[in-house]
Design a protein around this motif. Structure first.
Motif, PDB file in Angstrom:
ATOM      1  N   PHE A 254       0.026  -2.546  -7.431  1.00 38.83           N
ATOM      2  CA  PHE A 254       0.342  -2.752  -6.026  1.00 38.83           C
ATOM      3  C   PHE A 254      -0.828  -2.371  -5.119  1.00 38.83           C
ATOM      4  CE2 PHE A 254       4.678  -2.615  -7.723  1.00 38.83           C
ATOM      5  CZ  PHE A 254       5.152  -3.797  -7.175  1.00 38.83           C
ATOM      6  N   PHE A 255      -1.610  -1.381  -5.516  1.00 35.75           N
ATOM      7  CA  PHE A 255      -2.767  -0.990  -4.726  1.00 35.75           C
ATOM      8  C   PHE A 255      -3.813  -2.105  -4.677  1.00 35.75           C
ATOM      9  CE2 PHE A 255      -6.898   1.140  -4.235  1.00 35.75           C
ATOM     10  CZ  PHE A 255      -6.680   1.743  -3.000  1.00 35.75           C
ATOM     11  N   ILE A 256      -4.069  -2.739  -5.818  1.00 34.11           N
ATOM     12  CA  ILE A 256      -5.038  -3.838  -5.856  1.00 34.11           C
ATOM     13  C   ILE A 256      -4.519  -5.035  -5.064  1.00 34.11           C
ATOM     14  CG2 ILE A 256      -6.099  -5.529  -7.417  1.00 34.11           C
ATOM     15  CD1 ILE A 256      -6.372  -3.211  -9.438  1.00 34.11           C
TER      16      ILE A 256
ATOM     17  N   LEU B 221       0.830  -1.202   0.000  1.00 28.21           N
ATOM     18  CA  LEU B 221       0.000   0.000   0.000  1.00 28.21           C
ATOM     19  C   LEU B 221       0.869   1.258   0.000  1.00 28.21           C
ATOM     20  CD1 LEU B 221      -2.871   1.165   0.144  1.00 28.21           C
ATOM     21  CD2 LEU B 221      -2.654   1.112   2.627  1.00 28.21           C
ATOM     22  N   ALA B 222       1.910   1.280   0.811  1.00 26.89           N
ATOM     23  CA  ALA B 222       2.808   2.434   0.863  1.00 26.89           C
ATOM     24  C   ALA B 222       3.540   2.622  -0.467  1.00 26.89           C
ATOM     25  CB  ALA B 222       3.814   2.257   1.993  1.00 26.89           C
ATOM     26  N   PHE B 223       3.944   1.522  -1.102  1.00 26.15           N
ATOM     27  CA  PHE B 223       4.633   1.615  -2.385  1.00 26.15           C
ATOM     28  C   PHE B 223       3.688   2.120  -3.471  1.00 26.15           C
ATOM     29  CE2 PHE B 223       6.779  -0.351  -6.152  1.00 26.15           C
ATOM     30  CZ  PHE B 223       7.924   0.425  -6.084  1.00 26.15           C
TER      31      PHE B 223
ATOM     32  N   SER C  20      -3.786 -10.016  -2.229  1.00 22.17           N
ATOM     33  CA  SER C  20      -3.388 -11.020  -3.209  1.00 22.17           C
ATOM     34  C   SER C  20      -1.900 -10.877  -3.471  1.00 22.17           C
ATOM     35  CB  SER C  20      -4.176 -10.845  -4.505  1.00 22.17           C
ATOM     36  OG  SER C  20      -3.873  -9.602  -5.091  1.00 22.17           O
ATOM     37  N   GLY C  21      -1.374 -11.771  -4.236  1.00 17.38           N
ATOM     38  CA  GLY C  21       0.046 -11.728  -4.557  1.00 17.38           C
ATOM     39  C   GLY C  21       0.714 -13.005  -4.116  1.00 17.38           C
TER      40      GLY C  21
END
Length: 67
Positions: free
Chosen positions: A42-44, A17-19, A50-51
């Protein structure tokens, strides 16, 4: 859906989230709008948790018992 978004926040999820926010700010400051695509990625991942997991991004191989 609310439970998915509001629970299980850990260090990697906060980092994503920060990135994403960092990429959004950089896209705005430098007018390089291509960074928004990476920021959305990255937000999703952070939003829906997920990831890649702790074992990496590999597809699990199904193991068959020996006959």
């Amino acid at each position: 859906m609310k439970n998915l978004l509001l629970s299980n926040w850990h260090v990697m999820r906060i980092f994503r989230l920060a990135f994403a926010v960092f990429l959004f700010v950089q896209a705005y400051n430098t007018h390089e709008w291509f960074f928004i695509i990476f920021g959305l990625f990255f937000f999703i991942q952070a939003l829906f948790n997920s990831g890649c997991g702790p074992k990496g991004c590999a597809v699990p191989q199904k193991k068959y018992p020996k006959k």
